[in-house]
Design a protein around this motif. Structure first.
Motif, PDB file in Angstrom:
ATOM      1  N   THR A   1      46.712  37.037  37.514  1.00 49.92           N
ATOM      2  CA  THR A   1      47.607  38.042  37.021  1.00 49.92           C
ATOM      3  C   THR A   1      46.889  39.347  36.607  1.00 49.92           C
ATOM      4  N   TYR A   2      45.736  39.365  36.917  1.00 42.45           N
ATOM      5  CA  TYR A   2      44.903  40.656  36.881  1.00 42.45           C
ATOM      6  C   TYR A   2      44.556  41.431  38.150  1.00 42.45           C
ATOM      7  N   CYS A   3      44.606  42.592  38.087  1.00 41.60           N
ATOM      8  CA  CYS A   3      44.105  43.402  39.295  1.00 41.60           C
ATOM      9  C   CYS A   3      42.498  43.666  38.880  1.00 41.60           C
TER      10      CYS A   3
ATOM     11  N   MET B   1      28.594  42.572  50.520  1.00 44.18           N
ATOM     12  CA  MET B   1      27.841  44.098  50.825  1.00 44.18           C
ATOM     13  C   MET B   1      27.045  43.930  52.230  1.00 44.18           C
ATOM     14  N   ASN B   2      27.401  44.415  53.177  1.00 40.23           N
ATOM     15  CA  ASN B   2      26.764  44.244  54.513  1.00 40.23           C
ATOM     16  C   ASN B   2      26.272  45.766  55.041  1.00 40.23           C
ATOM     17  N   SER B   3      24.945  45.989  55.710  1.00 40.29           N
ATOM     18  CA  SER B   3      24.651  47.069  56.142  1.00 40.29           C
ATOM     19  C   SER B   3      24.405  48.130  55.255  1.00 40.29           C
ATOM     20  N   LEU B   4      23.802  47.407  54.115  1.00 39.42           N
ATOM     21  CA  LEU B   4      23.474  48.064  52.749  1.00 39.42           C
ATOM     22  C   LEU B   4      22.504  49.247  53.163  1.00 39.42           C
ATOM     23  N   LYS B   5      22.597  50.587  52.498  1.00 40.33           N
ATOM     24  CA  LYS B   5      22.028  51.772  52.596  1.00 40.33           C
ATOM     25  C   LYS B   5      21.177  52.114  51.383  1.00 40.33           C
ATOM     26  N   PRO B   6      20.024  52.924  51.372  1.00 44.47           N
ATOM     27  CA  PRO B   6      19.608  53.372  50.076  1.00 44.47           C
ATOM     28  C   PRO B   6      20.631  54.124  49.359  1.00 44.47           C
ATOM     29  N   GLU B   7      21.646  54.570  49.655  1.00 49.17           N
ATOM     30  CA  GLU B   7      22.701  55.268  48.701  1.00 49.17           C
ATOM     31  C   GLU B   7      23.470  54.255  47.985  1.00 49.17           C
ATOM     32  N   ASP B   8      23.339  53.032  48.572  1.00 46.81           N
ATOM     33  CA  ASP B   8      24.138  52.013  47.831  1.00 46.81           C
ATOM     34  C   ASP B   8      23.803  51.642  46.559  1.00 46.81           C
ATOM     35  N   THR B   9      22.187  52.068  46.283  1.00 45.50           N
ATOM     36  CA  THR B   9      21.630  51.804  44.992  1.00 45.50           C
ATOM     37  C   THR B   9      22.271  52.142  43.744  1.00 45.50           C
ATOM     38  N   ALA B  10      22.520  51.246  42.800  1.00 44.39           N
ATOM     39  CA  ALA B  10      23.320  51.359  41.638  1.00 44.39           C
ATOM     40  C   ALA B  10      23.432  50.385  40.799  1.00 44.39           C
ATOM     41  N   MET B  11      24.042  50.284  39.552  1.00 43.75           N
ATOM     42  CA  MET B  11      24.488  49.154  38.672  1.00 43.75           C
ATOM     43  C   MET B  11      26.016  49.139  39.442  1.00 43.75           C
ATOM     44  N   TYR B  12      26.281  47.840  39.571  1.00 43.14           N
ATOM     45  CA  TYR B  12      27.613  47.619  40.143  1.00 43.14           C
ATOM     46  C   TYR B  12      28.328  46.837  38.919  1.00 43.14           C
ATOM     47  N   TYR B  13      29.540  47.067  38.641  1.00 42.18           N
ATOM     48  CA  TYR B  13      30.505  46.517  37.331  1.00 42.18           C
ATOM     49  C   TYR B  13      31.618  46.133  37.969  1.00 42.18           C
ATOM     50  N   CYS B  14      32.043  44.895  37.290  1.00 40.75           N
ATOM     51  CA  CYS B  14      33.423  44.454  37.968  1.00 40.75           C
ATOM     52  C   CYS B  14      34.214  44.728  36.581  1.00 40.75           C
ATOM     53  N   ALA B  15      35.552  45.007  36.991  1.00 40.83           N
ATOM     54  CA  ALA B  15      36.577  45.619  35.686  1.00 40.83           C
ATOM     55  C   ALA B  15      37.833  44.800  36.105  1.00 40.83           C
ATOM     56  N   ALA B  16      38.494  44.469  35.025  1.00 35.82           N
ATOM     57  CA  ALA B  16      39.834  43.888  35.395  1.00 35.82           C
ATOM     58  C   ALA B  16      40.980  44.360  34.383  1.00 35.82           C
ATOM     59  N   ASP B  17      42.058  44.396  34.933  1.00 37.64           N
ATOM     60  CA  ASP B  17      43.262  45.052  33.936  1.00 37.64           C
ATOM     61  C   ASP B  17      44.615  44.623  34.386  1.00 37.64           C
ATOM     62  N   THR B  18      45.585  44.272  33.749  1.00 31.96           N
ATOM     63  CA  THR B  18      46.733  43.996  34.221  1.00 31.96           C
ATOM     64  C   THR B  18      47.567  45.165  34.827  1.00 31.96           C
ATOM     65  N   ASN B  19      46.936  46.145  34.377  1.00 29.52           N
ATOM     66  CA  ASN B  19      47.463  47.582  34.784  1.00 29.52           C
ATOM     67  C   ASN B  19      46.798  48.318  35.698  1.00 29.52           C
TER      68      ASN B  19
ATOM     69  N   TYR C   1      46.928  51.212  37.469  1.00 37.20           N
ATOM     70  CA  TYR C   1      46.727  52.353  37.194  1.00 37.20           C
ATOM     71  C   TYR C   1      45.457  52.681  36.534  1.00 37.20           C
ATOM     72  N   ARG C   2      45.621  51.989  35.482  1.00 37.77           N
ATOM     73  CA  ARG C   2      44.114  52.138  34.537  1.00 37.77           C
ATOM     74  C   ARG C   2      43.090  51.570  35.148  1.00 37.77           C
TER      75      ARG C   2
ATOM     76  N   ALA D   1      39.973  50.565  32.907  1.00 37.84           N
ATOM     77  CA  ALA D   1      40.243  49.361  32.503  1.00 37.84           C
ATOM     78  C   ALA D   1      39.754  48.932  31.085  1.00 37.84           C
ATOM     79  N   LEU D   2      40.414  47.850  30.804  1.00 38.10           N
ATOM     80  CA  LEU D   2      40.287  47.072  29.470  1.00 38.10           C
ATOM     81  C   LEU D   2      38.920  46.240  29.380  1.00 38.10           C
ATOM     82  N   ASN D   3      38.725  45.777  30.559  1.00 42.06           N
ATOM     83  CA  ASN D   3      37.927  44.902  30.417  1.00 42.06           C
ATOM     84  C   ASN D   3      36.662  45.072  31.538  1.00 42.06           C
TER      85      ASN D   3
END
Length: 122
Positions: free
Chosen positions: A31-33, A82-100, A102-103, A109-111
């Motif tokens: 039910t979430y995006c 994630m394939n063919s990774l590049k140095p510029e892909d270095t980061a902290m990766y977060y997932c987020a979820a929301d029923t909305n 646009y938000r 996102a709320l979550n």
């Protein structure tokens, strides 16, 4: 209570691959995006890939052809291959979820998960 827990990050050399997972609990993920964001040191958070309830996906331009977002609603889990990774892909990766959608799209996102670090060396 909604909880999102990322895993799968690590250190790889350029050209390598990683698969990130985001385990969701406390709600029915179908039910979430859902979305993957990332933030590198000193840079703003940016949207990497988003998937809506119908499974339609949208990617950041630099991720197209290299990253694939997917979801397994039976397992309440979101993935980012994630394939063919590049140095510029270095980061902290977060997932987020929301029923909305646009938000979620605008990063309000709320979550959110706590993040998983991806480091790509040249």
């Amino acid at each position: 209570q909604v909880q999102l827990v990322e895993s799968g990050g690590g250190s790889v050399q350029a050209g390598g691959s990683l698969r990130l997972s985001c385990a969701a609990s406390g709600y029915t993920s179908s039910t979430y995006c859902m979305c993957w964001f990332r933030q590198a040191p000193g840079k703003e958070r940016e949207r990497v890939a988003i998937i809506d309830r119908a499974g339609t996906t949208t990617y950041k331009e630099s991720a197209k052809g290299r990253f694939t977002i997917s979801r397994d609603n039976a397992k309440n889990t979101l993935y980012l291959q994630m394939n063919s990774l590049k140095p510029e892909d270095t980061a902290m990766y977060y997932c987020a979820a929301d029923t909305n959608f646009y938000r979620l799209w605008v990063g309000s996102a709320l979550n959110w998960g706590q993040g998983t670090q991806v480091t790509v060396s040249s």
